[in-house]
Design an enzyme around this catalytic site. Structure first.
Site, mmCIF file in Angstrom:
data_model
loop_
_atom_site.group_PDB
_atom_site.id
_atom_site.type_symbol
_atom_site.label_atom_id
_atom_site.label_comp_id
_atom_site.label_asym_id
_atom_site.label_seq_id
_atom_site.Cartn_x
_atom_site.Cartn_y
_atom_site.Cartn_z
ATOM 1 N N SER A 193 94.530 15.156 84.418
ATOM 2 C CA SER A 193 95.004 14.756 83.051
ATOM 3 C C SER A 193 93.915 14.867 81.878
ATOM 4 O O SER A 193 94.326 14.776 80.598
ATOM 5 C CB SER A 193 95.778 13.544 82.867
ATOM 6 O OG SER A 193 96.800 13.561 83.634
ATOM 7 N N ALA A 226 95.611 5.089 85.000
ATOM 8 C CA ALA A 226 95.581 5.441 86.478
ATOM 9 C C ALA A 226 95.819 6.961 86.608
ATOM 10 O O ALA A 226 96.663 7.304 86.081
ATOM 11 C CB ALA A 226 96.151 4.435 87.359
ATOM 12 N N PRO A 227 94.867 7.358 87.458
ATOM 13 C CA PRO A 227 93.560 7.276 87.983
ATOM 14 C C PRO A 227 92.328 7.022 87.174
ATOM 15 O O PRO A 227 91.372 6.875 87.597
ATOM 16 C CB PRO A 227 93.565 8.251 89.197
ATOM 17 C CG PRO A 227 94.147 9.541 88.589
ATOM 18 C CD PRO A 227 95.266 8.847 87.869
ATOM 19 N N GLY A 228 92.482 7.767 85.804
ATOM 20 C CA GLY A 228 91.441 7.435 84.890
ATOM 21 C C GLY A 228 91.010 8.567 84.116
ATOM 22 O O GLY A 228 89.877 8.435 83.621
ATOM 23 N N ASP A 245 96.862 -0.350 83.794
ATOM 24 C CA ASP A 245 97.720 0.155 84.586
ATOM 25 C C ASP A 245 97.770 -0.807 85.728
ATOM 26 O O ASP A 245 96.846 -1.243 86.310
ATOM 27 C CB ASP A 245 97.258 1.550 84.880
ATOM 28 C CG ASP A 245 98.405 2.541 85.661
ATOM 29 O OD1 ASP A 245 98.941 2.243 86.352
ATOM 30 O OD2 ASP A 245 98.387 3.562 84.888
ATOM 31 N N ASP A 265 101.299 -4.747 82.309
ATOM 32 C CA ASP A 265 102.446 -3.674 81.711
ATOM 33 C C ASP A 265 102.135 -3.251 80.611
ATOM 34 O O ASP A 265 101.973 -3.872 79.536
ATOM 35 C CB ASP A 265 103.833 -4.497 81.609
ATOM 36 C CG ASP A 265 105.057 -3.540 81.017
ATOM 37 O OD1 ASP A 265 104.863 -2.394 80.592
ATOM 38 O OD2 ASP A 265 106.261 -3.993 81.420
ATOM 39 N N ASP A 281 99.455 7.442 77.990
ATOM 40 C CA ASP A 281 99.856 8.498 79.201
ATOM 41 C C ASP A 281 101.053 8.004 79.934
ATOM 42 O O ASP A 281 101.165 8.629 80.867
ATOM 43 C CB ASP A 281 98.885 9.257 79.550
ATOM 44 C CG ASP A 281 99.295 10.471 80.050
ATOM 45 O OD1 ASP A 281 100.026 11.188 79.788
ATOM 46 O OD2 ASP A 281 98.478 11.100 80.876
ATOM 47 N N LYS A 310 107.075 12.359 76.969
ATOM 48 C CA LYS A 310 107.605 13.198 77.863
ATOM 49 C C LYS A 310 108.827 13.676 77.420
ATOM 50 O O LYS A 310 109.773 12.845 76.936
ATOM 51 C CB LYS A 310 107.315 12.339 79.098
ATOM 52 C CG LYS A 310 106.326 11.572 79.469
ATOM 53 C CD LYS A 310 105.134 12.175 79.813
ATOM 54 C CE LYS A 310 103.884 11.557 80.051
ATOM 55 N NZ LYS A 310 102.383 12.090 80.397
HETATM 56 C C1 LIG Z 1 100.631 10.504 83.984
HETATM 57 S S1 LIG Z 1 99.811 9.118 84.660
HETATM 58 C C2 LIG Z 1 98.410 8.829 83.598
HETATM 59 C C3 LIG Z 1 97.075 9.860 84.079
HETATM 60 C C4 LIG Z 1 95.953 9.280 83.328
HETATM 61 N N1 LIG Z 1 96.141 9.662 81.844
HETATM 62 C C5 LIG Z 1 94.790 10.021 83.848
HETATM 63 O O1 LIG Z 1 94.153 10.852 82.809
HETATM 64 O O2 LIG Z 1 94.425 9.826 84.811
HETATM 65 C C6 LIG Z 1 100.988 7.689 83.887
HETATM 66 C C7 LIG Z 1 100.648 6.225 84.645
HETATM 67 O O3 LIG Z 1 101.246 5.606 83.802
HETATM 68 C C8 LIG Z 1 101.414 4.415 84.413
HETATM 69 N N2 LIG Z 1 102.313 3.538 83.817
HETATM 70 C C9 LIG Z 1 103.751 3.896 83.860
HETATM 71 N N3 LIG Z 1 104.504 2.795 83.245
HETATM 72 C C10 LIG Z 1 103.331 2.033 82.975
HETATM 73 C C11 LIG Z 1 103.816 0.556 82.377
HETATM 74 N N4 LIG Z 1 104.766 0.230 81.840
HETATM 75 N N5 LIG Z 1 102.455 -0.094 82.328
HETATM 76 C C12 LIG Z 1 101.444 0.297 82.835
HETATM 77 N N6 LIG Z 1 101.325 1.624 83.141
HETATM 78 C C13 LIG Z 1 102.262 2.283 83.502
HETATM 79 C C14 LIG Z 1 101.624 4.813 85.860
HETATM 80 O O4 LIG Z 1 101.235 3.836 86.917
HETATM 81 C C15 LIG Z 1 100.728 6.030 85.941
HETATM 82 O O5 LIG Z 1 99.523 5.581 86.600
#
Ligand SMILES: C[S@@+](CC[C@H](N)C(=O)[O-])C[C@H]1O[C@@H](n2cnc3c(N)ncnc32)[C@H](O)[C@@H]1O
Length: 357
Positions: A193, A226-228, A245, A265, A281, A310
């Site tokens: 990502s 996550a993961p970052g 996250d 959240d 994201d 999305k």
């Molecule tokens: C596509 S991944 C993100 C990847 C990240 N941008 C990266 O570069 O590694 C989506 C993330 O959104 C988090 N997520 C989804 N809904 C969430 C919420 N309501 N609050 C915090 N995190 C959330 C998920 O736990 C997941 O880790």
């Protein structure tokens, strides 16, 4: 006579781009119709005033196009033993019409669709470029040396027997062939990502803006971190990042001392002090994301943002328009909004937003 826009896009998103161009062209006062086939990786938009439409519709405003070209000639039925002569003849005919002039082109780009079928034309495109370039120089169409400030001449292979001749204005087009930036996955990046945010900064900001807006010690918030990968990109720009996250972040980021992980959240969390950048994201319904992003600007919690919407649904252009309009309306201020389906975006688009200055 130029009679169409020719746009590259992600294969499978032709209907979205066709719907977007149809709507935007009508609004700009240059109605026409799109020719698109799902999976081809391009859309042609036929309009009588194509040159005026190209000017009225800058690439910056088109979400689903990776590149925008003005079609000069459609050359189907070519004989593979000599494709150069018909191209030269087409240029001569365009010169007669006053559409092109000798020496006007600064570069030649020979391209092919970024689709399963199109990729089989990659070798042909490369070798044909090497054959055509000297002929164009000899005939005076191309500048003696590459000149990135002049209009480009594009030859798009749609098949072994079919090319489209087109041109682009370097000030209003992607600086990369096919609109695809060459980015390599860094070994230390926590996820692929990371490439999305890198591409967003390269594509949606110009060089001056990058110098002004991506600076050491700026404060950033990364929602759904996550993961970052995105936090890593921000950290490499010298920023201090709050990564929000409930999932685990890559240890190496936290060890850097520049990334703080908050388990919360992302739709509830808010920063104690305003940040320079908010990026998001989170995988959620796009309308819910757009709504939360607007709250950040309305409340003054961030100066700039990059967020993903999305789009797993069917009517993706319609959903995009609804989300972007709702976002802008709810910020309660004039905004600069640049949205694009990036090369590294799959079923999503990336939006850059900042208050208009
Ligand atoms: C596509 S991944 C993100 C990847 C990240 N941008 C990266 O570069 O590694 C989506 C993330 O959104 C988090 N997520 C989804 N809904 C969430 C919420 N309501 N609050 C915090 N995190 C959330 C998920 O736990 C997941 O880790």
């Amino acid at each position: 006579m130029p009679d169409a826009l020719f746009c590259w896009c992600r294969a499978g998103f032709e209907p979205e781009l066709a719907a977007e161009l149809t709507e935007r062209a009508a609004l700009a006062g240059h109605p026409g119709y799109a020719r698109a086939e799902r999976g081809n990786g391009y859309v042609e938009f036929i309009a009588s005033g194509a040159r005026a439409l190209a000017m009225a519709l800058p690439l910056e405003r088109i979400v689903f196009a990776r590149q925008k070209l003005l079609r000069l000639a459609d050359l189907p039925g070519l004989n593979p033993s000599d494709r150069i002569t018909p191209i030269m003849q087409a240029l001569d005919a365009l010169k007669e019409q006053g559409e092109v002039a000798p020496g006007m082109f600064g570069e030649l780009w020979v391209e092919h669709p970024d689709s399963d079928d199109g990729k089989t034309l990659a070798g042909l495109s490369r070798s044909f470029a090497n054959a055509l370039r000297p002929s164009l120089r000899k005939a005076g169409w191309l500048s003696a040396k590459d000149d990135p400030r002049r209009p480009r001449l594009h030859v798009a292979f749609l098949g072994g027997h079919h090319v489209v001749l087109a041109t682009s204005d370097p000030r209003d087009s992607s600086p990369w062939p096919l609109g695809i930036p060459r980015l390599r996955m860094h070994a230390e990046a926590p996820s692929r990502s990371a490439l999305k945010l890198e591409e967003a900064f390269m594509t949606l900001l110009d060089e001056r803006e990058r110098g002004l807006l991506l600076r050491d010690n700026m404060q950033a918030a990364d929602l759904g971190a996550a993961p970052g990968g995105w936090s890593w990109v921000l950290m490499r720009q010298g920023m201090l990042v709050t990564a929000v996250d409930n999932g685990p972040m890559r240890e190496q980021l936290l060890d850097s001392g520049r990334v703080e992980h908050v388990r919360a959240d992302g739709f509830q969390w808010q920063p104690r002090r305003p940040v320079d950048w908010m990026v998001c994201d989170m995988v959620e319904q796009p309308r819910k994301v757009a709504d939360r992003m607007a709250t950040w600007f309305r409340e003054g919690w961030c100066k700039q943002a990059v967020f993903n919407l999305k789009l797993p649904m069917k009517k993706r252009w319609e959903e995009t328009r609804i989300c972007l309009e709702a976002f802008e309306l709810q910020t309660h201020r004039p905004m600069t909004i640049r949205a694009r389906q990036l090369y590294h975006d799959r079923e999503e688009i990336t939006v850059l937003a900042m208050p208009s200055r």
